[in-house]
Design a protein around this motif. Structure first.
Motif, PDB file in Angstrom:
ATOM      1  N   VAL A 113     -12.853 -12.588 -34.081  1.00 22.67           N
ATOM      2  CA  VAL A 113     -12.650 -14.236 -34.610  1.00 22.67           C
ATOM      3  C   VAL A 113     -11.812 -13.993 -33.044  1.00 22.67           C
ATOM      4  CG1 VAL A 113     -10.573 -14.949 -35.472  1.00 22.67           C
ATOM      5  CG2 VAL A 113     -12.192 -12.934 -36.380  1.00 22.67           C
ATOM      6  N   ASP A 114     -12.279 -15.319 -32.285  1.00 23.80           N
ATOM      7  CA  ASP A 114     -11.542 -15.770 -31.365  1.00 23.80           C
ATOM      8  C   ASP A 114     -11.682 -15.058 -30.301  1.00 23.80           C
ATOM      9  OD1 ASP A 114      -9.515 -18.488 -32.058  1.00 23.80           O
ATOM     10  OD2 ASP A 114      -8.414 -16.993 -32.902  1.00 23.80           O
ATOM     11  N   THR A 140     -10.386 -12.329 -41.894  1.00 25.35           N
ATOM     12  CA  THR A 140     -10.603 -13.852 -41.391  1.00 25.35           C
ATOM     13  C   THR A 140      -9.020 -14.874 -41.578  1.00 25.35           C
ATOM     14  OG1 THR A 140     -11.936 -13.877 -43.120  1.00 25.35           O
ATOM     15  CG2 THR A 140     -10.929 -16.068 -43.101  1.00 25.35           C
ATOM     16  N   SER A 187     -12.164 -20.595 -43.395  1.00 24.51           N
ATOM     17  CA  SER A 187     -13.435 -20.180 -42.647  1.00 24.51           C
ATOM     18  C   SER A 187     -13.587 -21.950 -42.322  1.00 24.51           C
ATOM     19  CB  SER A 187     -14.681 -19.656 -43.162  1.00 24.51           C
ATOM     20  OG  SER A 187     -15.531 -20.941 -43.920  1.00 24.51           O
ATOM     21  N   TYR A 190     -11.333 -22.886 -39.810  1.00 28.50           N
ATOM     22  CA  TYR A 190     -11.220 -22.046 -38.090  1.00 28.50           C
ATOM     23  C   TYR A 190     -12.238 -23.158 -37.535  1.00 28.50           C
ATOM     24  CZ  TYR A 190     -12.477 -18.502 -35.085  1.00 28.50           C
ATOM     25  OH  TYR A 190     -13.341 -17.733 -34.131  1.00 28.50           O
ATOM     26  N   ARG A 193     -10.711 -25.909 -36.133  1.00 24.92           N
ATOM     27  CA  ARG A 193      -9.720 -25.104 -35.489  1.00 24.92           C
ATOM     28  C   ARG A 193      -8.816 -25.974 -34.289  1.00 24.92           C
ATOM     29  NH1 ARG A 193     -12.707 -21.551 -34.090  1.00 24.92           N
ATOM     30  NH2 ARG A 193     -13.028 -20.750 -32.008  1.00 24.92           N
TER      31      ARG A 193
END
Length: 271
Positions: A113-114, A140, A187, A190, A193
């Motif tokens: 993530v990121d 998540t 998701s 994301y 985003r």
């Protein structure tokens, strides 16, 4: 590792050792994407990635391949699944180690993530597909989805967050009869985003159903604040509830709401 007898043992020396002859577990073009040091999700990547770190000559990696491939099919649209061949070269082996992988105990699983990798603690056992799916869900970023219960909160929680970020063009609101945010919706939040702020109105919220004239659940709308307090333009989603279809629609709405083509989307950066 997992032990387990394959006839004739598939032992393979360290990095690059037995990998030349061993069959490629995750070939190009499959549901599981081949990744590596030069091609690995970073902070600007569009998707949430579940990663298997493996070696072709490792018995447990071979045994887990079927489970990983089936899981990838099942979670397609919500999570991408990628595979890093730690046995390909010394470079890849070092990269795997730098991500917290124990080269003596493949396969390893991680979630990105990121650009940050979290490693799944399997306690030395081969994880079940459910354990990996739960791990992905736990990592998540549900915090990207704001809970919206009434019209006032649209103006308090969603529109100011859009106004505060120059790259965002509007808000996306899911009206649902469910009580918890789905992995798929989080998701999507994301994935988009940098374009939208996401909200969700759960459990057949009456005030919100009235506000948007919802006849059946789930309903998805994109909103752009305009002029006076609390006024907005809305675009309703009419398509199938498939992540990739919704994602295409959101890219279209982004343009409609005046979004600038993002550099990252025009040309996927070649690292």
């Amino acid at each position: 590792g997992m032990g387990g007898g394959f006839p004739g043992g598939m032992g393979g020396g360290g990095p690059g050792g037995g990998d030349r002859q061993a069959q490629e577990l995750y070939p190009k073009g499959g549901t599981v994407s081949p990744l590596g040091k030069a091609k690995f999700p970073d902070a600007s990547s569009r998707h949430l990635w579940l990663i298997v770190f493996y070696s072709n000559s490792d018995e447990a990696s071979v045994q887990s391949q079927d489970m990983v491939t089936k899981l990838a099919e099942k979670i397609k649209g919500t999570y991408k699944v990628g595979a890093v061949n730690c046995g390909r070269s010394q470079t890849e082996a070092s990269f795997c180690s730098s991500q917290g992988v124990d080269m003596e105990d493949l396969p390893y699983f991680g979630f990105v993530v990121d650009g940050e990798v979290s490693i799944f603690d399997d306690g030395g056992q081969m994880p079940s597909p459910k354990a990996l799916h739960d791990f992905a869900a736990e990592k998540t970023p549900f915090s990207l989805v704001h809970n919206i219960n009434n019209r006032v909160q649209l103006g308090e929680r969603l529109f100011p967050a859009v106004a505060a970020d120059v790259s965002k063009v509007g808000a996306v609101l899911l009206l649902t009869d469910k009580y918890e945010t789905s992995n798929m919706y989080a998701s999507l939040a994301y994935r988009h985003r940098s374009q939208f702020v996401f909200g969700e109105s759960r459990a057949k919220n009456l005030a919100m159903a009235k506000e948007f004239g919802v006849k059946k659940y789930p309903a998805l709308v994109a909103l752009k604040a305009r002029g006076k307090e609390g006024e907005y333009t809305q675009v309703k989603y009419e398509g199938k509830l498939k992540a990739d279809d919704i994602s295409k629609w959101l890219d279209g709405v982004y343009k409609k709401f005046g979004g600038k083509a993002e550099a990252a989307q025009q040309k996927r950066r070649r690292k």
